[in-house]
Design an enzyme around this catalytic site. Structure first.
Site, short mmCIF file in Angstrom:
data_model
loop_
_atom_site.label_atom_id
_atom_site.label_comp_id
_atom_site.label_asym_id
_atom_site.label_seq_id
_atom_site.Cartn_x
_atom_site.Cartn_y
_atom_site.Cartn_z
CB SER A 203 -0.93 0.01 1.21
OG SER A 203 -1.67 -1.17 1.27
N1 SAH Z 1 -0.90 -3.74 3.62
C1 SAH Z 1 -0.40 -4.66 2.63
C2 SAH Z 1 -1.37 -4.64 1.47
C3 SAH Z 1 -1.19 -5.72 0.50
S1 SAH Z 1 -2.37 -5.71 -0.81
C4 SAH Z 1 0.98 -4.22 2.20
O1 SAH Z 1 1.23 -3.02 2.31
O2 SAH Z 1 1.77 -5.02 1.76
C5 SAH Z 1 -3.75 -6.51 -0.09
C6 SAH Z 1 -3.54 -7.90 0.43
O3 SAH Z 1 -4.83 -8.41 0.80
C7 SAH Z 1 -2.98 -8.89 -0.59
O4 SAH Z 1 -1.82 -9.47 -0.06
C8 SAH Z 1 -4.11 -9.90 -0.77
O5 SAH Z 1 -3.65 -11.22 -1.00
C9 SAH Z 1 -4.84 -9.79 0.55
N2 SAH Z 1 -6.22 -10.26 0.54
C10 SAH Z 1 -7.21 -10.04 -0.36
N3 SAH Z 1 -8.35 -10.64 0.01
C11 SAH Z 1 -8.09 -11.27 1.20
C12 SAH Z 1 -8.86 -12.08 2.07
N4 SAH Z 1 -10.14 -12.39 1.84
N5 SAH Z 1 -8.26 -12.56 3.18
C13 SAH Z 1 -6.95 -12.28 3.46
N6 SAH Z 1 -6.17 -11.52 2.67
C14 SAH Z 1 -6.73 -11.01 1.54
#
Ligand code: SAH
Length: 222
Positions: free
Chosen positions: A70
């Protein structure tokens, strides 16, 4: 990884982190607790070596598996909203661990972080990253975050890093009375809004805040 790599140099140095923090202030982030933690947390260790020099730009960067870390502003904004009007927070649930950057920021501001990710290799990366920073108050779960984390609930805060079309019922149910959830909501390709849900004695107060762009909240595990 050496201490020098952890501290960074040049485009990954403390000076670069200071400049990023200054930009966050200009963009409207005001909570000093959040700003201080962002300023001291090396973001470059969360991305691949080849992207390290871009780690302090205000952009989302690829972390593999079609996912992105993010944007710093969004991490700051969501964390600030979660902590607003609170002196401290006990148990916080994070859905969407990704590379663990938001997890690491939260872990330095609240008592306990419970972080759920549905892509196992990403979870493994996040564990390695937060171990490097010696953060001990984090527990990870490999699961579909749509189910929350029943055994640990209720949570004083919930922060969701992927956008569902609607707020998952299990997450509402696992929010403590007085607790706050920050979650992007909206279909892919149409406008999404960051929502703040506050649970009171007998109802949920739901507010739509900023217009945002998030990766989709997906069901099941990969
Ligand atoms: N805060 C993280 C954001 C990663 S992007 C960072 O800065 O790295 C969002 C993440 O949400 C992804 O890794 C994706 O795999 C996860 N995600 C999406 N749907 C999800 C769900 N139902 N349960 C758990 N994780 C989920």
């Amino acid at each position: 990884m050496t201490l020098r790599h952890l501290q960074g140099s040049g485009m990954t140095s403390q000076r670069t982190r200071d400049r990023m923090t200054k930009r966050l202030i200009e963009q409207g982030i005001t909570d000093n607790r959040v700003l201080n933690v962002i300023q001291k947390t090396p973001r470059h260790i969360f991305v691949d070596e080849a992207l390290a020099s871009r780690a302090y730009e205000d952009t989302a960067l690829p972390i593999g598996y079609n996912q992105t870390i993010s944007q710093p502003y969004i991490v700051a904004r969501m964390t600030e909203l979660l902590l607003e009007n609170k002196e401290s927070l006990g148990k916080v649930l994070e859905i969407g661990t990704g590379c663990g950057y938001q997890t690491a920021i939260l872990a330095q501001l609240v008592d306990e972080v419970y972080s759920v990710e549905r892509i196992l290799p990403l979870q493994k990366k996040a564990i390695a990253h937060t171990e490097l920073l010696k953060l001990k108050n984090i527990r990870y779960s490999y699961n579909d975050g749509g189910w929350g984390w029943e055994d640990i609930a209720p949570f004083d805060g919930i922060l969701v890093a992927a956008a569902p079309n609607e707020i998952p019922e299990a997450l509402l149910q696992q929010l403590a009375i007085g607790g706050v959830m920050i979650i992007p909501v909206g279909e892919q390709g149409s406008e999404q809004f960051l929502h703040r849900v506050t649970r009171t004695e007998n109802t949920f107060q739901i507010e739509a805040l900023d217009s945002v762009i998030f990766v989709p909240f997906l069901a099941g595990k990969e």
